[in-house]
Structures are given as C-alpha cells and as structure tokens.
Motif scaffolding. Structure first.
Motif, PDB file in Angstrom:
ATOM      1  N   ARG A 227      15.853  36.224  16.571  1.00 37.60           N
ATOM      2  CA  ARG A 227      14.880  36.474  17.640  1.00 37.60           C
ATOM      3  C   ARG A 227      14.645  35.164  18.381  1.00 37.60           C
ATOM      4  NH1 ARG A 227      11.978  41.368  16.429  1.00 37.60           N
ATOM      5  NH2 ARG A 227      10.433  40.812  18.005  1.00 37.60           N
ATOM      6  N   HIS A 228      14.202  35.290  19.623  1.00 35.23           N
ATOM      7  CA  HIS A 228      13.966  34.095  20.427  1.00 35.23           C
ATOM      8  C   HIS A 228      12.684  34.250  21.247  1.00 35.23           C
ATOM      9  CE1 HIS A 228      15.396  30.981  23.609  1.00 35.23           C
ATOM     10  NE2 HIS A 228      14.828  30.373  22.585  1.00 35.23           N
ATOM     11  N   GLY A 229      11.614  34.625  20.547  1.00 38.64           N
ATOM     12  CA  GLY A 229      10.327  34.784  21.233  1.00 38.64           C
ATOM     13  C   GLY A 229      10.330  35.915  22.236  1.00 38.64           C
ATOM     14  N   ASP A 230      11.242  36.892  22.065  1.00 40.35           N
ATOM     15  CA  ASP A 230      11.466  37.908  23.089  1.00 40.35           C
ATOM     16  C   ASP A 230      10.217  38.744  23.372  1.00 40.35           C
ATOM     17  OD1 ASP A 230      14.475  37.382  22.989  1.00 40.35           O
ATOM     18  OD2 ASP A 230      14.080  38.054  20.949  1.00 40.35           O
ATOM     19  N   ALA A 231       9.528  39.189  22.318  1.00 38.46           N
ATOM     20  CA  ALA A 231       8.325  39.986  22.523  1.00 38.46           C
ATOM     21  C   ALA A 231       7.214  39.157  23.166  1.00 38.46           C
ATOM     22  CB  ALA A 231       7.838  40.569  21.200  1.00 38.46           C
ATOM     23  N   GLY A 232       7.152  37.864  22.839  1.00 41.45           N
ATOM     24  CA  GLY A 232       6.151  36.999  23.463  1.00 41.45           C
ATOM     25  C   GLY A 232       6.363  36.881  24.959  1.00 41.45           C
ATOM     26  N   ILE A 233       7.619  36.737  25.380  1.00 40.55           N
ATOM     27  CA  ILE A 233       7.921  36.646  26.809  1.00 40.55           C
ATOM     28  C   ILE A 233       7.590  37.960  27.502  1.00 40.55           C
ATOM     29  CG2 ILE A 233       9.768  36.323  28.500  1.00 40.55           C
ATOM     30  CD1 ILE A 233      11.119  34.477  26.436  1.00 40.55           C
ATOM     31  N   ALA A 234       7.944  39.095  26.868  1.00 39.02           N
ATOM     32  CA  ALA A 234       7.636  40.397  27.461  1.00 39.02           C
ATOM     33  C   ALA A 234       6.134  40.582  27.621  1.00 39.02           C
ATOM     34  CB  ALA A 234       8.225  41.507  26.597  1.00 39.02           C
ATOM     35  N   ALA A 235       5.353  40.130  26.641  1.00 38.86           N
ATOM     36  CA  ALA A 235       3.892  40.234  26.731  1.00 38.86           C
ATOM     37  C   ALA A 235       3.362  39.413  27.892  1.00 38.86           C
ATOM     38  CB  ALA A 235       3.254  39.778  25.425  1.00 38.86           C
ATOM     39  N   ALA A 236       3.865  38.183  28.048  1.00 38.84           N
ATOM     40  CA  ALA A 236       3.424  37.328  29.157  1.00 38.84           C
ATOM     41  C   ALA A 236       3.811  37.937  30.500  1.00 38.84           C
ATOM     42  CB  ALA A 236       4.026  35.932  29.002  1.00 38.84           C
ATOM     43  N   LEU A 237       4.998  38.554  30.563  1.00 38.11           N
ATOM     44  CA  LEU A 237       5.424  39.198  31.805  1.00 38.11           C
ATOM     45  C   LEU A 237       4.548  40.411  32.119  1.00 38.11           C
ATOM     46  CD1 LEU A 237       9.295  39.005  31.313  1.00 38.11           C
ATOM     47  CD2 LEU A 237       8.021  37.943  33.183  1.00 38.11           C
ATOM     48  N   ALA A 238       4.190  41.184  31.095  1.00 36.23           N
ATOM     49  CA  ALA A 238       3.316  42.334  31.316  1.00 36.23           C
ATOM     50  C   ALA A 238       1.945  41.895  31.826  1.00 36.23           C
ATOM     51  CB  ALA A 238       3.170  43.135  30.019  1.00 36.23           C
ATOM     52  N   ASP A 239       1.419  40.833  31.234  1.00 36.02           N
ATOM     53  CA  ASP A 239       0.130  40.309  31.692  1.00 36.02           C
ATOM     54  C   ASP A 239       0.233  39.824  33.129  1.00 36.02           C
ATOM     55  OD1 ASP A 239      -2.676  39.250  31.116  1.00 36.02           O
ATOM     56  OD2 ASP A 239      -1.626  37.416  31.709  1.00 36.02           O
ATOM     57  N   TYR A 240       1.343  39.149  33.450  1.00 38.52           N
ATOM     58  CA  TYR A 240       1.573  38.684  34.822  1.00 38.52           C
ATOM     59  C   TYR A 240       1.584  39.864  35.790  1.00 38.52           C
ATOM     60  CZ  TYR A 240       4.286  37.047  38.852  1.00 38.52           C
ATOM     61  OH  TYR A 240       4.733  36.769  40.130  1.00 38.52           O
ATOM     62  N   ALA A 241       2.301  40.938  35.432  1.00 39.27           N
ATOM     63  CA  ALA A 241       2.357  42.111  36.307  1.00 39.27           C
ATOM     64  C   ALA A 241       0.968  42.677  36.559  1.00 39.27           C
ATOM     65  CB  ALA A 241       3.254  43.179  35.684  1.00 39.27           C
ATOM     66  N   SER A 242       0.123  42.671  35.518  1.00 40.34           N
ATOM     67  CA  SER A 242      -1.214  43.262  35.640  1.00 40.34           C
ATOM     68  C   SER A 242      -2.142  42.444  36.520  1.00 40.34           C
ATOM     69  CB  SER A 242      -1.839  43.426  34.255  1.00 40.34           C
ATOM     70  OG  SER A 242      -2.218  42.158  33.715  1.00 40.34           O
ATOM     71  N   ARG A 243      -1.763  41.204  36.820  1.00 40.77           N
ATOM     72  CA  ARG A 243      -2.603  40.338  37.657  1.00 40.77           C
ATOM     73  C   ARG A 243      -2.144  40.264  39.107  1.00 40.77           C
ATOM     74  NH1 ARG A 243      -1.702  35.595  36.469  1.00 40.77           N
ATOM     75  NH2 ARG A 243      -0.308  35.672  34.671  1.00 40.77           N
ATOM     76  N   GLN A 244      -1.097  41.004  39.463  1.00 43.13           N
ATOM     77  CA  GLN A 244      -0.566  40.954  40.816  1.00 43.13           C
ATOM     78  C   GLN A 244      -1.205  42.018  41.703  1.00 43.13           C
ATOM     79  OE1 GLN A 244       1.441  38.216  41.325  1.00 43.13           O
ATOM     80  NE2 GLN A 244       0.782  38.026  39.189  1.00 43.13           N
ATOM     81  N   GLU A 245      -1.295  41.703  42.997  1.00 40.52           N
ATOM     82  CA  GLU A 245      -1.785  42.683  43.960  1.00 40.52           C
ATOM     83  C   GLU A 245      -0.757  43.802  44.097  1.00 40.52           C
ATOM     84  OE1 GLU A 245      -4.637  42.826  45.496  1.00 40.52           O
ATOM     85  OE2 GLU A 245      -5.432  40.949  44.705  1.00 40.52           O
ATOM     86  N   THR A 246      -1.232  45.014  44.283  1.00 46.80           N
ATOM     87  CA  THR A 246      -0.341  46.164  44.378  1.00 46.80           C
ATOM     88  C   THR A 246      -0.573  46.897  45.694  1.00 46.80           C
ATOM     89  OG1 THR A 246      -0.489  46.434  41.980  1.00 46.80           O
ATOM     90  CG2 THR A 246       0.435  48.270  43.221  1.00 46.80           C
ATOM     91  N   GLU A 247       0.517  47.180  46.370  1.00 50.10           N
ATOM     92  CA  GLU A 247       0.458  48.009  47.570  1.00 50.10           C
ATOM     93  C   GLU A 247       1.129  49.335  47.248  1.00 50.10           C
ATOM     94  OE1 GLU A 247       2.261  46.056  50.831  1.00 50.10           O
ATOM     95  OE2 GLU A 247       0.887  44.353  50.820  1.00 50.10           O
ATOM     96  N   ILE A 248       0.372  50.411  47.291  1.00 52.01           N
ATOM     97  CA  ILE A 248       0.906  51.733  46.990  1.00 52.01           C
ATOM     98  C   ILE A 248       0.910  52.557  48.278  1.00 52.01           C
ATOM     99  CG2 ILE A 248       0.638  53.830  45.631  1.00 52.01           C
ATOM    100  CD1 ILE A 248       1.388  51.383  44.004  1.00 52.01           C
ATOM    101  N   PHE A 249       2.055  53.055  48.632  1.00 49.34           N
ATOM    102  CA  PHE A 249       2.181  53.901  49.814  1.00 49.34           C
ATOM    103  C   PHE A 249       2.250  55.355  49.350  1.00 49.34           C
ATOM    104  CE2 PHE A 249       4.047  49.825  50.837  1.00 49.34           C
ATOM    105  CZ  PHE A 249       3.415  49.513  52.024  1.00 49.34           C
TER     106      PHE A 249
END
Length: 516
Positions: free
Chosen positions: A466-488
């Motif tokens: 393993r290479h911290g894979d789940a840790g990176i995915a968690a950080a990416l998920a948190d990053y996604a949740s903090r972004q502005e979203t435009e829904i059409f």
C-alpha cells in the motif's frame, strides 16, 4: 536594468519588482507573507506604509506601527520609509527617536517616528504585545517567526481589525511548530480569515532580483553571472537553504495526523469493499469482464447505495492505480448540518481500466444529489478522470494534479475537518487508518512519502503493498466537498396532445393568413 530607446531616451525600470507589487496589491484586514530572506519584501512594505500614512483620513490614511524583533531591523525599516517619502516627494518630518514608556523602567523601548502633514505617523519599535493595546491603524509584524511571543502579539494586533485596521505579517520560517507556520496553516485550513502570499528565492530571481542587484552595483547583467550568484547564495546558507530561501519550515519529519485523532473519527459501521482480480484478468473476453463486474456491483454496491439518504449531497475522491498500488474510491455524504461522513469505501487491486470505469460510474450514477468528484489525474489516472468529466460534466469533476502546492494548500483544511469533526465516520479498518496515518511532513508539507507499507496478511504471509492510497482518496474527497458547484438543471415539458397540436398549428396558419 535601464534600456535605451530609439529616440535616445532612457527607460527606467519599475521601482518595485513583480512579487513586491503583488504583495502590496493584496488589500485585506490580515495578510501573511512567507518569504525567502533578502528579497526586499520589507522594503516594498515600507513604500506602501508611506502611502498609507501620508494619506488623509478620508482617503484611507492611517498610522502605521512597525514591529521588528530587534533594533537593527527597526532602524533599517524606518530609513527605508524616509527614503520612500523623499522619492514620493511627500512632506514629512525627520526621523524622531523616542522612548515608549513601560511600567518597568528597565524595559523602556526606543522608537523611531516619522510624522506626516496628514496627522498620521509611522512608528517603528521592537515588539511587545502591550504596545498595541488601545492603538488604531496598520500593524506590520516583520520576521514574525522570530518574535518572542508571536501568539500574544497577534492577539493584540488582530484586535485592531475591529475598527478597520490592518495587520501585515511578514517572515521567513523558523520550524514547523512555530506560531508563524501555525498561523499559515490556520488560514489554509479556513480556521482564520486572511490572505496568504508566498515568494521563494528562486521566484524572486525569476522576477528580476539579480538584475536589480546588478543595477544597484552598477555591473552588467549576464545569465552566467546570475547562475553563479544564485549558487553562491545557496552555498552560503548550506543545509538551512530550504528554510531560509525556499519557504520550507524545518524540523518537519513527523506524522501529520495523530493516531488518536484518526481513531476518534472511525466507525465500525462503515464497510470497506475490496475487489482483487488475478494477474492476466485483462486478457479475458470483455463481455465476460463486464458481466462479472456488474454482478459484483449489484451484489456488493447496490444494497449500500440504496440505503443512502436522498436528501444528502454527495462527493467522491479517487486515488487511481492500475497495478502495484490500490485504486481507492471514497464516497462522501454532506448532511444538512454540513457534517461529512463516509458511507462505504471501495478498494480495487489489479482491476483493468474498463472495469474501474464501470465501477466508478455505477457508484456515481447512484449517489444522491451528486455535486463534485476529485479524481487523481496524474499519469494513467488522467484517462479515467477525463471520462468522468465527460460523463458528469467538467464543472463537476475536478481533475487534480497532486503537486506539492496542492498538498500544501489542501492538507491543512483536511486536518481541520478531522479535528472539528466535520469529516467523520472513517472505516474502522487497520489498513485504511494506516493509510491516513501515513501522511508525513516532507519539507514542511504534509504528503505521502515514497516508502510503501504492507497489508496485514494471514499468519506469516505478507500482504500486498500500500502507498497511503486510502489517505489520498480521503483528502481528495474532502477537497471535492469544499469546491463551489454549478448545477445546470432542466424541467421536462409534457408533450401536447394531438388536439392541442392541431389547435396550435391551426392558430399558426390563421395568423399567417391574418385571421384571428
């Protein structure tokens, strides 16, 4: 350097270099600059301070209080202010030396003051939190990391913001545990409002620092001499060059997240779904692979997806790997109270590209109110990230390049979310928590080091790497949740009946004939 023009005139260079202008251009109640040594940021700050102090109150003028950590830098600053006042042709008094009274006669502080006709002043003194009590204006804390009690000094300085003051904090680093570095991380994490500025020695050189040195010394500029000069500066600082010149706080090799913090956020109710295909699985007929993967999705994923609350907003992070390391898909739900929690986790090992896409789309198609995804877009991951963007919209898929800058900006908010409990319900799984625990401070930035870990095997049998894979995915998920979203969105119009269409056509025909 000066440049001759065709008509024989001389073009003078701008007084300030690009990064100096950028620093001055940041107008915010609190701005913090992490910088290399000797790039002239304080000199640029002095220019701005003169303009502020010389202005009338109705034009935004204020008194400026400069706090250096020793007398030499205080004198250097006030002399720079006097120079700028002359350069701007502003009427100003001479530098006045004075004494700032303290209750303890042995602790009186020497001050340097320039008074302007506006009634405002520039007051330079060494630091003491009590000096700012009851004051109003702009506070400049220079080489903040080296002040004796920066935390208390900031507390006193930030009180000035209530009445419209400003606080400018400038410094090179002095370790990861220093209050200056903690202030930067608090701003990056969103715990404190403020604007950040960063300039390394290399960036300053690129912006023309050495050319300005040549101009002052009256020597010709050549790229070869610039390279020698840069090498000499780095050689002078030796092992301390990363901290002194590259804005990398030292003494940072420990774990970024404590085990106690991670365990506080775990839940035994969050399942981890693991799919591993044997070597050579990609050579099997595609229709067989598609059918087997669909069967796995319907047996393992569908029951979990059907339980998700319909009113939650959903996100995902995806750390991609084809062989060797894991691919980890980390869904994340955000409830009405802004709490983010993990419904389940998917780990894929040796899964072909097409099946990874199939599984990802199966999940995201069924996530409630899907808002944002943040896939790892490096290397082979770029193909799957692009496919997701095409399917769900480029406005909803943030294709992330995991650079040092990305880690620097986004790991502090991730840590803050874990600390305040807004990121919750991590799977209570030794390998997953080990991945999150794997983040280390590398050159002052939290990231996954090159060393790999081993999954827990049965008995003496070693598991996969393993290479911290789940840790990176968690950080990416948190990053996604903090972004502005435009829904059409669109609303479907019900088709008209045959009678309605005939009436509409008839009305159109009559209107063309002028009959109503």
């Amino acid at each position: 350097m000066t440049t001759p023009l065709k008509n024989g005139q001389i073009s003078a260079p701008s007084a300030l270099l690009g990064y100096q202008k950028e620093w001055i251009g940041i107008r915010a109640p609190l701005k913090v600059g992490e910088k290399s040594r000797r790039i002239g940021l304080t000199w640029a700050e002095a220019a701005d301070n003169v303009l502020v102090a010389a202005a009338e109150k109705q034009a935004g003028g204020q008194t400026v209080y400069y706090l250096g950590y020793n007398q030499d830098m205080t004198v250097e600053y006030i002399q720079a202010c006097a120079m700028w006042a002359r350069a701007f042709n502003y009427a100003a008094g001479e530098i006045e030396e004075g004494i700032w009274p303290e209750s303890d006669p042995d602790k009186h502080i020497k001050t340097y003051t320039i008074t302007f006709p506006s009634g405002h002043r520039i007051v330079a003194l060494t630091s003491r939190p009590s000096n700012l009590r009851g004051r109003q204006g702009v506070v400049v804390i220079d080489e903040a990391a080296f002040h004796q009690d920066l935390a208390e000094l900031l507390k006193a300085a930030l009180a000035l913001l209530i009445w419209g003051g400003e606080v400018h904090v400038i410094s090179t680093h002095d370790g990861t545990e220093n209050a200056f570095n903690e202030l930067i991380n608090d701003i990056r994490a969103g715990k404190r409002k403020g604007e950040l500025f960063r300039c390394t020695f290399g960036e300053a050189v690129t912006d023309g620092l050495y050319k300005r040195v040549c101009l002052r010394k009256g020597i010709p500029y050549t790229p070869e001499e610039e390279a020698k000069w840069v090498q000499g500066v780095y050689g002078f600082y030796g092992d301390a060059a990363e901290e002194e010149l590259d804005c990398v706080p030292s003494q940072g090799g420990g774990a970024f997240l404590s085990l106690a913090l991670i365990e506080q956020r775990t839940s035994k109710d969050v399942p981890v779904l693991r799919l591993k295909f044997p070597q050579g699985y990609e050579t099997i007929a595609e229709h067989t692979r598609l059918a087997e993967t669909l069967e796995w999705c319907e047996n393992e994923l569908l029951p979990l997806l059907q339980k998700l609350p319909l009113d939650a907003h959903s996100y995902y992070g995806h750390d991609f790997a084809r062989s060797g390391d894991l691919s980890v898909i980390w869904p994340l739900l955000k409830d009405q109270n802004m709490r983010k929690r993990t419904p389940f986790l998917v780990e894929l090992r040796n899964v072909p590209f097409k099946q990874q896409e199939q599984i990802l789309f199966y999940i995201v198609d069924r996530l409630p109110n899907f808002q944002k995804g943040a896939p790892d877009a490096r290397g082979n991951g770029s193909q799957l990230a692009e496919s997701a963007a095409v399917r769900y919209g480029f406005n909803r898929i943030e294709r992330v390049m995991l650079t040092e800058g990305w880690y620097r900006d986004n790991m502090p908010p991730f840590k803050a979310a874990l600390e305040d409990g807004t990121f919750d319900e991590i799977p209570a799984d030794r390998d997953v928590t080990g991945d999150i625990r794997a983040f280390r401070m590398v050159k002052g930035v939290a990231r996954i080091p090159e060393k790999r870990t081993t999954e827990k095997g049965d008995g003496s049998k070693a598991g996969d790497k393993r290479h911290g894979d789940a840790g990176i995915a968690a950080a990416l998920a948190d990053y996604a949740s903090r972004q502005e979203t435009e829904i059409f969105e669109y609303h479907r119009v019900q088709p008209a009946s045959q009678a309605d269409r005939e009436i509409q056509l008839g009305a159109g025909w009559r209107s063309q004939k002028g009959i109503w």
